[in-house]
Write a protein that holds these residues in place. Sequence first.
Motif, PDB file in Angstrom:
ATOM      1  N   VAL A 443      41.494  45.808  35.283  1.00  0.00           N
ATOM      2  CA  VAL A 443      40.616  44.540  34.812  1.00  0.00           C
ATOM      3  C   VAL A 443      39.133  45.468  33.001  1.00  0.00           C
ATOM      4  O   VAL A 443      38.969  46.064  33.385  1.00  0.00           O
ATOM      5  CB  VAL A 443      39.917  45.118  35.715  1.00  0.00           C
ATOM      6  N   LEU A 444      39.264  44.146  32.980  1.00  0.00           N
ATOM      7  CA  LEU A 444      38.217  44.368  31.815  1.00  0.00           C
ATOM      8  C   LEU A 444      36.765  42.773  32.502  1.00  0.00           C
ATOM      9  O   LEU A 444      36.816  42.235  32.163  1.00  0.00           O
ATOM     10  CB  LEU A 444      38.400  43.394  30.707  1.00  0.00           C
ATOM     11  N   GLU A 445      35.629  43.738  31.949  1.00  0.00           N
ATOM     12  CA  GLU A 445      34.521  42.972  32.832  1.00  0.00           C
ATOM     13  C   GLU A 445      33.403  43.991  31.599  1.00  0.00           C
ATOM     14  O   GLU A 445      33.012  44.404  31.126  1.00  0.00           O
ATOM     15  CB  GLU A 445      33.746  43.879  33.761  1.00  0.00           C
ATOM     16  N   ARG A 446      33.137  42.601  30.701  1.00  0.00           N
ATOM     17  CA  ARG A 446      32.620  42.443  29.482  1.00  0.00           C
ATOM     18  C   ARG A 446      31.248  41.697  29.398  1.00  0.00           C
ATOM     19  O   ARG A 446      31.126  41.137  30.244  1.00  0.00           O
ATOM     20  CB  ARG A 446      32.917  42.093  28.861  1.00  0.00           C
ATOM     21  N   SER A 447      30.161  42.022  28.935  1.00  0.00           N
ATOM     22  CA  SER A 447      28.486  41.028  29.167  1.00  0.00           C
ATOM     23  C   SER A 447      29.240  39.742  27.888  1.00  0.00           C
ATOM     24  O   SER A 447      29.725  39.785  27.021  1.00  0.00           O
ATOM     25  CB  SER A 447      27.803  41.981  27.571  1.00  0.00           C
ATOM     26  N   GLU A 448      28.396  38.453  28.544  1.00  0.00           N
ATOM     27  CA  GLU A 448      28.531  37.580  28.230  1.00  0.00           C
ATOM     28  C   GLU A 448      27.969  36.973  26.783  1.00  0.00           C
ATOM     29  O   GLU A 448      27.785  36.669  26.194  1.00  0.00           O
ATOM     30  CB  GLU A 448      28.381  36.235  28.657  1.00  0.00           C
ATOM     31  N   THR A 449      26.729  38.625  26.342  1.00  0.00           N
ATOM     32  CA  THR A 449      26.194  38.452  24.902  1.00  0.00           C
ATOM     33  C   THR A 449      26.476  39.423  24.421  1.00  0.00           C
ATOM     34  O   THR A 449      27.129  40.983  24.653  1.00  0.00           O
ATOM     35  CB  THR A 449      24.537  39.205  25.650  1.00  0.00           C
ATOM     36  N   PRO A 450      27.017  39.081  22.858  1.00  0.00           N
ATOM     37  CA  PRO A 450      27.857  40.086  21.834  1.00  0.00           C
ATOM     38  C   PRO A 450      26.672  41.820  22.377  1.00  0.00           C
ATOM     39  O   PRO A 450      25.221  41.234  21.965  1.00  0.00           O
ATOM     40  CB  PRO A 450      27.558  39.421  20.790  1.00  0.00           C
ATOM     41  N   GLY A 479      46.975  50.709  42.517  1.00  0.00           N
ATOM     42  CA  GLY A 479      45.791  51.563  41.921  1.00  0.00           C
ATOM     43  C   GLY A 479      45.738  50.161  40.562  1.00  0.00           C
ATOM     44  O   GLY A 479      46.009  49.082  40.216  1.00  0.00           O
ATOM     45  N   THR A 480      43.948  50.477  40.787  1.00  0.00           N
ATOM     46  CA  THR A 480      43.191  49.760  39.364  1.00  0.00           C
ATOM     47  C   THR A 480      42.552  50.746  38.149  1.00  0.00           C
ATOM     48  O   THR A 480      41.524  51.380  38.515  1.00  0.00           O
ATOM     49  CB  THR A 480      42.129  48.760  40.270  1.00  0.00           C
ATOM     50  N   VAL A 481      42.336  50.126  37.647  1.00  0.00           N
ATOM     51  CA  VAL A 481      41.322  50.834  36.038  1.00  0.00           C
ATOM     52  C   VAL A 481      40.493  49.648  35.634  1.00  0.00           C
ATOM     53  O   VAL A 481      41.424  48.749  35.413  1.00  0.00           O
ATOM     54  CB  VAL A 481      42.265  51.088  34.356  1.00  0.00           C
ATOM     55  N   ARG A 482      39.821  49.586  35.578  1.00  0.00           N
ATOM     56  CA  ARG A 482      38.146  48.855  35.400  1.00  0.00           C
ATOM     57  C   ARG A 482      37.055  49.357  33.955  1.00  0.00           C
ATOM     58  O   ARG A 482      37.551  50.845  34.284  1.00  0.00           O
ATOM     59  CB  ARG A 482      37.449  48.484  36.185  1.00  0.00           C
ATOM     60  N   VAL A 483      37.622  48.679  33.168  1.00  0.00           N
ATOM     61  CA  VAL A 483      36.715  48.454  32.038  1.00  0.00           C
ATOM     62  C   VAL A 483      35.514  47.818  31.846  1.00  0.00           C
ATOM     63  O   VAL A 483      35.704  46.705  31.747  1.00  0.00           O
ATOM     64  CB  VAL A 483      38.007  48.613  31.116  1.00  0.00           C
ATOM     65  N   SER A 484      34.623  48.104  31.583  1.00  0.00           N
ATOM     66  CA  SER A 484      33.638  47.284  31.681  1.00  0.00           C
ATOM     67  C   SER A 484      32.523  48.519  30.416  1.00  0.00           C
ATOM     68  O   SER A 484      32.244  49.129  30.013  1.00  0.00           O
ATOM     69  CB  SER A 484      32.231  47.418  33.083  1.00  0.00           C
ATOM     70  N   ALA A 485      31.658  46.942  30.050  1.00  0.00           N
ATOM     71  CA  ALA A 485      30.334  47.784  29.288  1.00  0.00           C
ATOM     72  C   ALA A 485      28.958  47.085  29.249  1.00  0.00           C
ATOM     73  O   ALA A 485      29.020  46.140  29.725  1.00  0.00           O
ATOM     74  CB  ALA A 485      30.772  47.776  27.506  1.00  0.00           C
ATOM     75  N   VAL A 493      26.853  51.215  27.026  1.00  0.00           N
ATOM     76  CA  VAL A 493      27.709  52.504  27.963  1.00  0.00           C
ATOM     77  C   VAL A 493      28.782  51.292  28.059  1.00  0.00           C
ATOM     78  O   VAL A 493      28.761  50.273  28.329  1.00  0.00           O
ATOM     79  CB  VAL A 493      26.735  52.644  29.213  1.00  0.00           C
ATOM     80  N   ILE A 494      29.822  52.084  27.511  1.00  0.00           N
ATOM     81  CA  ILE A 494      31.236  51.557  27.876  1.00  0.00           C
ATOM     82  C   ILE A 494      31.737  52.463  29.178  1.00  0.00           C
ATOM     83  O   ILE A 494      31.728  54.189  28.837  1.00  0.00           O
ATOM     84  CB  ILE A 494      32.103  52.586  26.961  1.00  0.00           C
ATOM     85  N   ALA A 495      32.440  52.088  30.171  1.00  0.00           N
ATOM     86  CA  ALA A 495      32.564  52.590  31.251  1.00  0.00           C
ATOM     87  C   ALA A 495      34.252  52.659  31.808  1.00  0.00           C
ATOM     88  O   ALA A 495      35.003  51.762  31.987  1.00  0.00           O
ATOM     89  CB  ALA A 495      32.291  52.741  32.648  1.00  0.00           C
ATOM     90  N   VAL A 496      34.961  53.132  32.339  1.00  0.00           N
ATOM     91  CA  VAL A 496      36.575  53.697  32.590  1.00  0.00           C
ATOM     92  C   VAL A 496      36.587  54.195  33.985  1.00  0.00           C
ATOM     93  O   VAL A 496      36.405  55.260  33.786  1.00  0.00           O
ATOM     94  CB  VAL A 496      37.407  53.905  30.889  1.00  0.00           C
ATOM     95  N   ALA A 497      36.699  53.634  34.718  1.00  0.00           N
ATOM     96  CA  ALA A 497      36.780  53.702  36.479  1.00  0.00           C
ATOM     97  C   ALA A 497      37.646  52.801  36.820  1.00  0.00           C
ATOM     98  O   ALA A 497      38.752  52.389  36.421  1.00  0.00           O
ATOM     99  CB  ALA A 497      36.024  53.154  37.412  1.00  0.00           C
ATOM    100  N   ASP A 498      39.087  54.239  37.227  1.00  0.00           N
ATOM    101  CA  ASP A 498      40.117  54.254  37.471  1.00  0.00           C
ATOM    102  C   ASP A 498      40.400  55.010  39.258  1.00  0.00           C
ATOM    103  O   ASP A 498      38.954  55.180  39.655  1.00  0.00           O
ATOM    104  CB  ASP A 498      41.268  55.236  36.952  1.00  0.00           C
ATOM    105  N   THR A 499      41.273  54.654  40.112  1.00  0.00           N
ATOM    106  CA  THR A 499      41.417  54.908  41.358  1.00  0.00           C
ATOM    107  C   THR A 499      42.971  55.250  41.307  1.00  0.00           C
ATOM    108  O   THR A 499      43.473  55.593  42.880  1.00  0.00           O
ATOM    109  CB  THR A 499      41.387  53.132  42.158  1.00  0.00           C
ATOM    110  N   GLU A 560      32.125  58.242  31.127  1.00  0.00           N
ATOM    111  CA  GLU A 560      31.445  56.388  30.492  1.00  0.00           C
ATOM    112  C   GLU A 560      31.269  57.366  28.774  1.00  0.00           C
ATOM    113  O   GLU A 560      30.701  58.503  29.170  1.00  0.00           O
ATOM    114  CB  GLU A 560      29.954  56.668  31.420  1.00  0.00           C
ATOM    115  N   ILE A 561      30.784  56.468  27.767  1.00  0.00           N
ATOM    116  CA  ILE A 561      31.072  56.667  25.807  1.00  0.00           C
ATOM    117  C   ILE A 561      28.973  56.016  26.027  1.00  0.00           C
ATOM    118  O   ILE A 561      29.352  54.238  26.356  1.00  0.00           O
ATOM    119  CB  ILE A 561      31.929  56.160  25.456  1.00  0.00           C
ATOM    120  N   ALA A 562      28.126  56.570  25.725  1.00  0.00           N
ATOM    121  CA  ALA A 562      26.572  55.488  25.917  1.00  0.00           C
ATOM    122  C   ALA A 562      26.561  56.103  23.997  1.00  0.00           C
ATOM    123  O   ALA A 562      26.846  57.320  24.003  1.00  0.00           O
ATOM    124  CB  ALA A 562      26.226  56.922  26.363  1.00  0.00           C
ATOM    125  N   LEU A 563      26.531  54.894  22.843  1.00  0.00           N
ATOM    126  CA  LEU A 563      26.481  54.596  21.838  1.00  0.00           C
ATOM    127  C   LEU A 563      25.271  53.894  21.527  1.00  0.00           C
ATOM    128  O   LEU A 563      24.829  53.285  22.095  1.00  0.00           O
ATOM    129  CB  LEU A 563      27.827  54.198  21.156  1.00  0.00           C
TER     130      LEU A 563
END
Length: 584
Positions: A443-450, A479-485, A493-499, A560-563
Amino acid sequence: MKRVSLFFGLALDAAEPWARQTASVVGLALALLTAWVMPSTEFVIPEAAWAAVAAVCLITLAAFVVPWAKLPHGWRLLVPLATMLAFGVFRMGTGGPQSLFTSLILLPLIWIATEPGRRNAWLGAITSSVSILMPYLLGVLPWADEQVVRAAFTPLIFLVVATVVNELARRARAQVEVAKALADERAKRLEESRANEAALAASREQHAAAEAFFRSLWEAKLHAVMAVTDNDGTLIEWGPGGDALLGRPRDEVVGTHRFTDLVAPDSLEAIGANGPSGFGRFVEAASSTGSAGLSAEMLRADGTLLTVRLTCSPRHDASGEVVGCIFIAHDITELKEASRLKDEFVGGVSHELRTPLSSILGYLELAQDPESGPLTDEQRKYLGVAERNAHRLLTLVGDLLFVAQVDAGKMPLKRARLDLGDLLDTSIERLLPTAQRASVSLVLERSETPLTIDADPVRLGQAIDNLISNGVKFTPAGGTVRVSARRTDGHVVIAVADTGMGIPADEMKRLFTRFFRATTATRQAVPGVGLGLNITRAIVTAHGGEMSADSVEDEGTTFEIALPVIGSSPGDGPGWGERGTASE
């Protein structure tokens, strides 16, 4: 402790009745001796006199044989009371008012008067009155006798004597109690003093032994530079390792040099410790590195450099105030050289492996080309296995070469402005088939703002791929792997969370170590060599970012990766939406 007797050798404390009765016995014996020596002394009533003597003997015998210690203390007064009455009978038998032995009554009276309490003085006085009035009470003499006045006056004198003796005994008893208390306190203080002296002597011995022990350790530390400074950095102690490793004896540097005077200028400049407040900055840098230590170079006496790993600890006085620093610098020249040779070896071997692997893959591709001739299904299967393993080996060789480049500080980055959302889309699309084969939802959760960042798309894509790939690999089916920013304080912050299976808490500190694999992964035989996270963090660090991890065993892991983020205003708020999932 026996108390001192005051009158007639009588003890003031609880002496045995037979001992106190001795005075009365001695007095009666002297009276009998006097009567025998002086013929003029006659026994007017011999029967009464000798009966009194017999009574005193029986009373004295009772004083010896009766177990007075088992009886209440007041029962002991029966001995002097009975003796006093016997002396009254003896006085009556030796002339009554004319008897020479009236004073015998004083002996038991004094015994009674020395007992604690005013009532004993009155008891003795009343008994002495009865003893003196014995002739009149028994009818031997008439009450009309003129001597009865004398018989009545004498007990009053005895009462005064008994009262005075009782008071003196009370005061003497109080003085003895005070003296005893002082003596006990003195003995206690003396014992405490002896104990303190013994403890002090033992403490001195322990201190001397500890000092000798630590001095031996200090002098035996030849493979490290050990130095003690004050708060200004001036050396106040210098270990023998300084002479062995730097060629600088103690007498040459103590009191004349600061510790930073012996550190190479380039090392000081690298941490900004070459200014007026250089020593404080140097202490801060050496202390903040923890157990790993600060890598630096120190100046030998001949001008050459010694590579050391240096640690710094505060030095406290007895009150806990910081009064200086303790530095320990270990020679890591051989370790650094060994690390360099190892990296060269890994880089060389990896580089040499790439050529034959590329050749193998080329020939495998040719072998599977239809133009090379027909193949059976079994042959194609074997060639497919060989090709997959060759690609896997080529990937490993690439990782080893990348690690060698990182260690050498030669990681090439080709930065460009890019939209993080597009980069995440690419990674998701690339790993979607893998997730589908593993029956894991991606699953990818991304910001609607670039979210625009300045990064190397290839290297950052590699880092994101590593995290997503690990999430899929360590998550069981279903299980689920969830990617978000998201944007946070000027960073994206890029986050990759798994179960998935998670990582034990005591292994988290080793998570980014090269070739480290969690026990949860090894127990379940999940393939891997333990380079992915080390490479990912190196990529993130090269981009000026930070990487962190949080995990609960058997529940899952979040990386989490913070850039740094550019091209967006602080008012842009994240609006999240889900897109594309891969499920069973």
